[in-house]
Write a protein that holds these residues in place. Sequence first.
Motif, mmCIF file in Angstrom:
data_model
loop_
_atom_site.group_PDB
_atom_site.id
_atom_site.type_symbol
_atom_site.label_atom_id
_atom_site.label_comp_id
_atom_site.label_asym_id
_atom_site.label_seq_id
_atom_site.Cartn_x
_atom_site.Cartn_y
_atom_site.Cartn_z
ATOM 1 N N GLU A 184 0.813 -1.213 0.000
ATOM 2 C CA GLU A 184 0.000 0.000 0.000
ATOM 3 C C GLU A 184 0.851 1.270 0.000
ATOM 4 O OE1 GLU A 184 0.455 -1.209 4.347
ATOM 5 O OE2 GLU A 184 0.353 -2.144 2.366
ATOM 6 N N THR A 185 2.168 1.127 0.142
ATOM 7 C CA THR A 185 3.053 2.287 0.035
ATOM 8 C C THR A 185 3.934 2.225 -1.207
ATOM 9 O OG1 THR A 185 4.767 1.232 1.389
ATOM 10 C CG2 THR A 185 3.099 2.555 2.540
ATOM 11 N N GLY A 186 3.738 1.200 -2.041
ATOM 12 C CA GLY A 186 4.485 1.080 -3.284
ATOM 13 C C GLY A 186 5.766 0.292 -3.198
ATOM 14 N N ALA A 187 6.116 -0.239 -2.030
ATOM 15 C CA ALA A 187 7.322 -1.065 -1.886
ATOM 16 C C ALA A 187 7.018 -2.502 -2.317
ATOM 17 C CB ALA A 187 7.808 -1.045 -0.441
ATOM 18 N N THR A 188 8.043 -3.218 -2.780
ATOM 19 C CA THR A 188 7.853 -4.625 -3.142
ATOM 20 C C THR A 188 7.804 -5.484 -1.891
ATOM 21 O OG1 THR A 188 9.004 -4.324 -5.253
ATOM 22 C CG2 THR A 188 8.803 -6.577 -4.426
ATOM 23 N N SER A 189 6.727 -6.243 -1.751
ATOM 24 C CA SER A 189 6.584 -7.124 -0.589
ATOM 25 C C SER A 189 7.593 -8.266 -0.681
ATOM 26 C CB SER A 189 5.168 -7.687 -0.510
ATOM 27 O OG SER A 189 5.084 -8.649 0.511
ATOM 28 N N THR A 190 8.247 -8.554 0.432
ATOM 29 C CA THR A 190 9.199 -9.662 0.496
ATOM 30 C C THR A 190 8.700 -10.744 1.454
ATOM 31 O OG1 THR A 190 10.458 -8.569 2.259
ATOM 32 C CG2 THR A 190 11.141 -8.149 -0.020
ATOM 33 N N THR A 191 7.399 -10.776 1.675
ATOM 34 C CA THR A 191 6.850 -11.746 2.617
ATOM 35 C C THR A 191 5.851 -12.677 1.943
ATOM 36 O OG1 THR A 191 4.968 -10.374 3.302
ATOM 37 C CG2 THR A 191 7.062 -10.068 4.486
ATOM 38 N N VAL A 192 5.695 -13.838 2.573
ATOM 39 C CA VAL A 192 4.666 -14.801 2.207
ATOM 40 C C VAL A 192 3.542 -14.701 3.232
ATOM 41 C CG1 VAL A 192 4.119 -17.278 2.156
ATOM 42 C CG2 VAL A 192 6.183 -16.431 1.017
ATOM 43 N N GLU A 193 2.302 -14.739 2.765
ATOM 44 C CA GLU A 193 1.151 -14.924 3.641
ATOM 45 C C GLU A 193 0.350 -16.104 3.102
ATOM 46 O OE1 GLU A 193 -0.944 -11.221 5.310
ATOM 47 O OE2 GLU A 193 0.102 -10.442 3.541
ATOM 48 N N ILE A 194 -0.265 -16.862 3.993
ATOM 49 C CA ILE A 194 -1.002 -18.060 3.589
ATOM 50 C C ILE A 194 -2.439 -17.934 4.069
ATOM 51 C CG2 ILE A 194 -1.135 -20.569 3.746
ATOM 52 C CD1 ILE A 194 1.892 -20.601 4.174
ATOM 53 N N TYR A 195 -3.370 -18.089 3.122
ATOM 54 C CA TYR A 195 -4.795 -17.934 3.412
ATOM 55 C C TYR A 195 -5.449 -19.295 3.594
ATOM 56 C CZ TYR A 195 -9.736 -16.842 2.761
ATOM 57 O OH TYR A 195 -11.091 -16.739 2.932
ATOM 58 N N THR A 196 -6.133 -19.469 4.724
ATOM 59 C CA THR A 196 -6.937 -20.660 4.976
ATOM 60 C C THR A 196 -8.393 -20.299 4.758
ATOM 61 O OG1 THR A 196 -5.356 -21.483 6.616
ATOM 62 C CG2 THR A 196 -7.582 -22.419 6.660
ATOM 63 N N PRO A 197 -9.063 -20.923 3.773
ATOM 64 C CA PRO A 197 -10.463 -20.570 3.511
ATOM 65 C C PRO A 197 -11.319 -20.674 4.769
ATOM 66 C CG PRO A 197 -9.616 -21.950 1.743
ATOM 67 C CD PRO A 197 -8.558 -21.921 2.809
ATOM 68 N N GLY A 198 -12.046 -19.608 5.046
ATOM 69 C CA GLY A 198 -12.933 -19.565 6.194
ATOM 70 C C GLY A 198 -12.274 -19.124 7.478
ATOM 71 N N ALA A 199 -10.938 -19.182 7.538
ATOM 72 C CA ALA A 199 -10.225 -18.840 8.776
ATOM 73 C C ALA A 199 -9.405 -17.570 8.657
ATOM 74 C CB ALA A 199 -9.331 -20.005 9.208
ATOM 75 N N GLY A 200 -8.914 -17.262 7.459
ATOM 76 C CA GLY A 200 -8.151 -16.029 7.285
ATOM 77 C C GLY A 200 -6.669 -16.262 7.049
ATOM 78 N N TRP A 201 -5.898 -15.209 7.288
ATOM 79 C CA TRP A 201 -4.491 -15.170 6.905
ATOM 80 C C TRP A 201 -3.567 -15.584 8.046
ATOM 81 C CZ3 TRP A 201 -3.106 -14.619 1.998
ATOM 82 C CH2 TRP A 201 -4.030 -14.045 1.112
ATOM 83 N N SER A 202 -2.460 -16.182 7.668
ATOM 84 C CA SER A 202 -1.383 -16.463 8.613
ATOM 85 C C SER A 202 -0.629 -15.176 8.905
ATOM 86 C CB SER A 202 -0.414 -17.484 8.009
ATOM 87 O OG SER A 202 0.317 -16.880 6.927
ATOM 88 N N GLN A 203 0.353 -15.280 9.775
ATOM 89 C CA GLN A 203 1.294 -14.184 9.933
ATOM 90 C C GLN A 203 2.129 -14.073 8.669
ATOM 91 O OE1 GLN A 203 3.576 -16.554 13.057
ATOM 92 N NE2 GLN A 203 5.254 -15.462 12.095
ATOM 93 N N GLU A 204 2.880 -12.993 8.540
ATOM 94 C CA GLU A 204 3.791 -12.841 7.405
ATOM 95 C C GLU A 204 5.082 -13.603 7.672
ATOM 96 O OE1 GLU A 204 3.426 -8.742 5.244
ATOM 97 O OE2 GLU A 204 3.593 -8.380 7.385
ATOM 98 N N PHE A 205 5.617 -14.254 6.628
ATOM 99 C CA PHE A 205 6.883 -14.965 6.721
ATOM 100 C C PHE A 205 7.871 -14.319 5.757
ATOM 101 C CE2 PHE A 205 3.486 -18.130 7.517
ATOM 102 C CZ PHE A 205 3.776 -18.403 8.848
ATOM 103 N N GLY A 206 8.915 -13.701 6.315
ATOM 104 C CA GLY A 206 9.881 -12.988 5.493
ATOM 105 C C GLY A 206 10.696 -13.908 4.622
ATOM 106 N N ALA A 207 10.990 -13.452 3.390
ATOM 107 C CA ALA A 207 11.775 -14.263 2.451
ATOM 108 C C ALA A 207 13.268 -14.021 2.587
ATOM 109 C CB ALA A 207 11.336 -13.978 1.016
#
Length: 713
Positions: A184-207
């Motif tokens: 949202e600030t224009g920087a390239t994201s270096t993290t992984v997020e994992i979505y579980t249907p119905g439960a939502g997102w995991s924490q971010e995991f840095g690459a």
Amino acid sequence: MNSSRATCVRFVSRLLLVCALAPEMMAQANVQGRWRTLIQLMPINPVHVALLHNGKVLVVAGSGNCAPGQTVPSGQPACPTGAPYGPSNNSGAGLFDPATNSFTPFPLSWDMFCNGMVVLPDGRAFINGGTLRYDPFYGEKRSAVFDPSTNLFSDVQTMAHGRWYPTVTTLGDGRAMTFSGLTETGATSTTVEIYTPGAGWSQEFGAGWTPPLYPRMHLLPNGKVFYSGSGVTSRLFDPVAHTWSTVANTVLGTTRTYGTSVLLPLTPETNYRPRVMIMGGGNPATATTEIIDLGAPSPSWQSGPDMSGGRIEMDAVILPNGKVLALGGSSSDENESTATFTADLFAADGGSKSPASANSVPRVYHSVALLLPDATVWSAGGNYTRGSYQHQMEIYEPAYLFSGVDTSGNPIPAARPMISTAPAIINYGTGFSVGTPNASDISSVVLVRPGASTHAFDMDQRLVGLSFTAAGDVLNVNSPPNSNIAPPGYYMLFVLNSVGTPSIASFVQVTQPPDFSVSATPSSRTIVQGSSTTYSATVTALNGFNGNVSLSASGLPSGANASFNPSTISGSGSSTLTITTLSSTPAGSYPITITATSGTLAHATTVTLVVTGPSDFTLVVSPTSRTINRGSSTTYSVNIGAVGSFSGTVSLTVSGLPKKTTSNFTPASITSAGTSILKVSANPTAVSGTYTLTIRGTSGATSHSTTATLTIQ
């Protein structure tokens, strides 16, 4: 040259090309296949597309690379004015039905332009991220699902940060992994997020490294995710450990910008050995390809056959026979005058190439292509400049759909095998039956995951070969062994005959069979002989399980009994396990097995029950008699001893002291066991005599006392 004249020149040039090639294309339809242009035009810019299990194509344009309020060339649709995006705004989303060549538009409440998209195991399309603003581009935090049963978009949980140009990968457990994209600030994201249907997102995991936008990612049979480009160095992501490792560098050694990547067919004959092929990319574009064998001890990229020309912004589609169709693109980015029209066909192992016929519409930036259930390839889009895109759609009919040509040079349709019956659901590691009157002539049975294409990459497509035997009009087929080979979800089931002609596909859902799990808390309880305790047993339904589960307990010590309330759970729920012991129940530690049973399904979990003897304490004072002079002091030692499993806190008091004396305990209380010092001090004016002191210890409802003598002289 003005815009309308340029458009006219381009159209005439393409028409002349098609006319010149038409006799050759028709004559060679059974060798190179043929293209046809649909009458229906695409009313919105098809930036993102996904094939759904109803055979329709979800098209998501969002604002369609047309910044709200932007001025467009004469004759082109106006740019949207902003949200909501929809038909009146020349934007939004819609469903294209290849069977009827019709388009149904839908509005969007936010800009899904430049998202990542896959289809979830339940058949809903998952749209991840999008455009928060143009120039510079900022990424959206929002995600949504599209339900083909209702034709409605619904927002789901938001991510930690925005993503514009993310790649989404379906994992073996059905979760969706997103990586890269502008925040949202224009920087390239270096993290992984994992979505579980119905439960939502995991924490971010840095690459720990910065990926390109829209990285090319593939789930491998070992459950890890392979990054193949567009950068030079390939990597592996472990979704369990959330760690990255380096694999190999490409032969080309430069970035393959807007080239593509394909996970080649996974087949039982090779034990589902994964191989990945990368093609084209760069500006000016390269015609080179490379292949990596990820089943090798030390995987490395090897050069593959060159394409017929350089391609940037190309597409690649896996056909039911395992061949890979490389199409579209151009030698110079977003330049239709350098468009590549002749398609290429690569063998299933990527080792050889043959020519395919040429299409007539330039397919450059934002072009897309998908395999359809009738085994043809749909091609659309091409956004060579902002505010303008190619409205014409084309269908490629591969050579396997033709058996030859008649005396007039017209293609003769091939006889196609037919699927008469197929299961709606396929479970891993089991067998299933496919009915076909052509069983004795079937040479191949495959599952093809419907594609989800954008920006020169398909995030969802894969082909999984299946072993089978024929008996009469039935094929007895072995399903994929696990969900890393074929992630859960809908697939197109094709059967191919001895000359390689595929059937029309039947959609099947590949999933784990309905099941349940059982757990219990707490893991251990301690009780005194003759008392009782409770545990909570929880049954969790998996994969649509809705059966009745009965509960039982075993491993109880003698004299103990167990009861569940309720004794049966339907689907998911919890039950209270109560264990009651007798005073004669032997002390000890006992593993208690809780078994949950539903028909032939049974699962168990274990808790521990610790039974102890009666819990109490002893109180002893020493010495039992003291003599002091007035104006002096003395001490007694008060000892607390634990009996059985006693672990309480004992508070100490003393009574019977004469006037003008004081006392105190150090410490004032003892936990479990220990010693406290009682100090008694006599005032110089205290009355001489012999006194009986009562020393008391109290822990909850339990109290013990003893006496000692104090003589004051």
